[in-house]
Design a protein around this motif. Structure first.
Motif, PDB file in Angstrom:
ATOM      1  N   MET A  20       8.221  11.262   1.251  1.00 23.35           N
ATOM      2  CA  MET A  20       8.363  11.064   0.168  1.00 23.35           C
ATOM      3  C   MET A  20      10.033  11.660   0.154  1.00 23.35           C
ATOM      4  N   TRP A  21      10.274  10.796  -0.789  1.00 23.53           N
ATOM      5  CA  TRP A  21      12.129  10.463  -1.776  1.00 23.53           C
ATOM      6  C   TRP A  21      12.522  11.575  -2.461  1.00 23.53           C
ATOM      7  N   LYS A  22      12.875  12.632  -2.215  1.00 29.65           N
ATOM      8  CA  LYS A  22      13.490  13.646  -3.181  1.00 29.65           C
ATOM      9  C   LYS A  22      14.594  13.455  -3.300  1.00 29.65           C
ATOM     10  N   THR A  23      15.771  13.994  -4.373  1.00 34.30           N
ATOM     11  CA  THR A  23      16.800  14.255  -4.093  1.00 34.30           C
ATOM     12  C   THR A  23      16.695  15.440  -5.617  1.00 34.30           C
ATOM     13  N   GLY A  24      17.148  15.269  -6.443  1.00 34.01           N
ATOM     14  CA  GLY A  24      17.507  17.179  -7.771  1.00 34.01           C
ATOM     15  C   GLY A  24      18.615  16.849  -7.369  1.00 34.01           C
ATOM     16  N   ALA A  79       0.810  -1.389  -0.249  1.00 30.54           N
ATOM     17  CA  ALA A  79      -0.219  -0.068  -0.306  1.00 30.54           C
ATOM     18  C   ALA A  79       1.232   1.228   0.225  1.00 30.54           C
ATOM     19  N   ARG A  80       2.060   1.089   0.441  1.00 31.13           N
ATOM     20  CA  ARG A  80       3.368   2.243   0.509  1.00 31.13           C
ATOM     21  C   ARG A  80       2.976   3.140  -0.704  1.00 31.13           C
ATOM     22  N   ARG A  81       2.636   4.633  -0.381  1.00 30.88           N
ATOM     23  CA  ARG A  81       2.922   5.656  -1.652  1.00 30.88           C
ATOM     24  C   ARG A  81       3.207   6.737  -1.015  1.00 30.88           C
ATOM     25  N   SER A  82       3.612   8.224  -1.832  1.00 35.43           N
ATOM     26  CA  SER A  82       4.090   9.389  -1.522  1.00 35.43           C
ATOM     27  C   SER A  82       3.862  10.155  -1.072  1.00 35.43           C
ATOM     28  N   ALA A  83       4.108  10.782  -0.463  1.00 35.78           N
ATOM     29  CA  ALA A  83       2.818  11.541  -0.014  1.00 35.78           C
ATOM     30  C   ALA A  83       3.063  13.377  -1.024  1.00 35.78           C
TER      31      ALA A  83
HETATM   32  C1  LIG Z   1      16.353   7.955  -5.617  1.00 36.32           C
HETATM   33  C2  LIG Z   1      14.620   8.331  -5.845  1.00 36.32           C
HETATM   34  C3  LIG Z   1      15.087  10.103  -6.163  1.00 36.32           C
HETATM   35  C4  LIG Z   1      14.051  10.406  -6.426  1.00 36.32           C
HETATM   36  N1  LIG Z   1      13.351  11.809  -6.265  1.00 36.32           N
HETATM   37  C5  LIG Z   1      12.348  12.210  -6.734  1.00 36.32           C
HETATM   38  C6  LIG Z   1      12.988  13.862  -7.144  1.00 36.32           C
HETATM   39  O1  LIG Z   1      13.833  14.765  -7.290  1.00 36.32           O
HETATM   40  N2  LIG Z   1      11.335  14.296  -7.272  1.00 36.32           N
HETATM   41  C7  LIG Z   1      10.727  13.826  -7.119  1.00 36.32           C
HETATM   42  O2  LIG Z   1       9.181  14.580  -7.801  1.00 36.32           O
HETATM   43  N3  LIG Z   1      10.668  12.649  -7.259  1.00 36.32           N
HETATM   44  C8  LIG Z   1      11.326  11.791  -6.762  1.00 36.32           C
HETATM   45  N4  LIG Z   1      11.730  10.579  -6.688  1.00 36.32           N
HETATM   46  C9  LIG Z   1      10.187   9.735  -6.890  1.00 36.32           C
HETATM   47  C10 LIG Z   1       9.427   9.610  -5.734  1.00 36.32           C
HETATM   48  O3  LIG Z   1      10.024   9.850  -4.657  1.00 36.32           O
HETATM   49  C11 LIG Z   1       8.223   8.864  -5.547  1.00 36.32           C
HETATM   50  O4  LIG Z   1       8.581   7.472  -5.609  1.00 36.32           O
HETATM   51  C12 LIG Z   1       7.789   9.111  -6.808  1.00 36.32           C
HETATM   52  O5  LIG Z   1       6.544   9.116  -7.760  1.00 36.32           O
HETATM   53  C13 LIG Z   1       6.488   7.058  -7.258  1.00 36.32           C
HETATM   54  O6  LIG Z   1       5.424   7.912  -6.207  1.00 36.32           O
HETATM   55  P1  LIG Z   1       5.209   6.700  -5.155  1.00 36.32           P
HETATM   56  O7  LIG Z   1       6.111   6.407  -4.382  1.00 36.32           O
HETATM   57  O8  LIG Z   1       4.088   6.826  -4.598  1.00 36.32           O
HETATM   58  O9  LIG Z   1       4.611   5.289  -6.298  1.00 36.32           O
HETATM   59  C14 LIG Z   1      13.034   9.766  -6.110  1.00 36.32           C
HETATM   60  C15 LIG Z   1      12.300   8.235  -5.906  1.00 36.32           C
HETATM   61  C16 LIG Z   1      13.888   8.168  -6.446  1.00 36.32           C
HETATM   62  C17 LIG Z   1      14.015   6.061  -5.667  1.00 36.32           C
END
Ligand SMILES: Cc1cc2nc3c(=O)[nH]c(=O)nc-3n(C[C@H](O)[C@H](O)[C@H](O)COP(=O)(O)O)c2cc1C
Length: 187
Positions: free
Chosen positions: A132-136, A9-13
């Motif tokens: 939420m996992w972000k990098t950039g 069920a996990r999804r990003s917020a």
């Molecule tokens: C290593 C990594 C870096 C990510 N960086 C970004 C980012 O900078 N910006 C972003 O919008 N999503 C980023 N994501 C994706 C989101 O964290 C998220 O997984 C994606 O939007 C899909 O959504 P969900 O997790 O609900 O399936 C990254 C995921 C990973 C694994």
């Protein structure tokens, strides 16, 4: 919550607000990270917790990075960048602290830090929070790494934003995987 339920069920917020994981929850989140698969038991992960007023400092680091990359950038864009640090009440920067001299390949050490980050997201979700996992580009910038106190050999694998998901929760999308699986036939 059962582990399988959290996994499925996990999804990003998209939007995260207070409450953030408290001390007890954060303890569990880091304990989950420390259970990530780790070849050689190197514990190649490093965590930087950013919360409260310290988010201003992270925002300034992100804005400085943007200004260095785009010297002509306007104040409005810089302010938007600063506000990224306020997208959630708690942020954990996760880095891989790789030992190039170790027998374990650096890619495996980096993957272990990534696995730790995923475990943290799942733990937060199972505890009723979200992330939420972000990098950039900033995540891969040497000056950003240094400003956040990471070593020159560290690699930021992600900024994990933690908090509580607002009422507009993204629907859990069922991920397709069948087209990504092959089975090696016997000879
Ligand atoms: C290593 C990594 C870096 C990510 N960086 C970004 C980012 O900078 N910006 C972003 O919008 N999503 C980023 N994501 C994706 C989101 O964290 C998220 O997984 C994606 O939007 C899909 O959504 P969900 O997790 O609900 O399936 C990254 C995921 C990973 C694994």
């Amino acid at each position: 919550m059962q582990a399988i339920d959290a996994l499925l069920a996990r999804r990003s917020a998209r939007a995260l607000t207070d409450p953030a994981p408290d001390a007890a929850a954060l303890d569990l989140i880091f304990s989950a990270a420390a259970r990530a698969p780790d070849h050689g038991r190197l514990r190649p992960w490093r965590f930087l917790v950013v919360r409260g007023a310290a988010r201003e400092r992270l925002g300034a680091v992100l804005a400085d990075h943007l200004r260095r990359m785009h010297p002509q950038i306007g104040e409005e864009s810089l302010q938007r960048e600063r506000l990224k640090a306020f997208r959630a009440p708690l942020i954990v920067a996760v880095a891989a602290h790789c030992d190039g001299a170790a027998k374990i390949p650096v890619i495996e050490q980096t993957l272990a830090a990534g696995a730790a980050a995923h475990a943290m997201m799942l733990a937060a979700f199972a505890l009723g929070f979200n992330a939420m996992w972000k990098t950039g580009d900033a995540a891969y910038d040497a000056a950003v790494r240094q400003a956040l106190g990471f070593g020159p050999g560290d690699a930021i694998v992600g900024f994990l934003y933690f908090g509580t998901e607002g009422p507009e929760r993204a629907p859990a999308v069922r991920s397709e995987w069948r087209d990504r699986v092959r089975e090696l036939p016997p000879v």
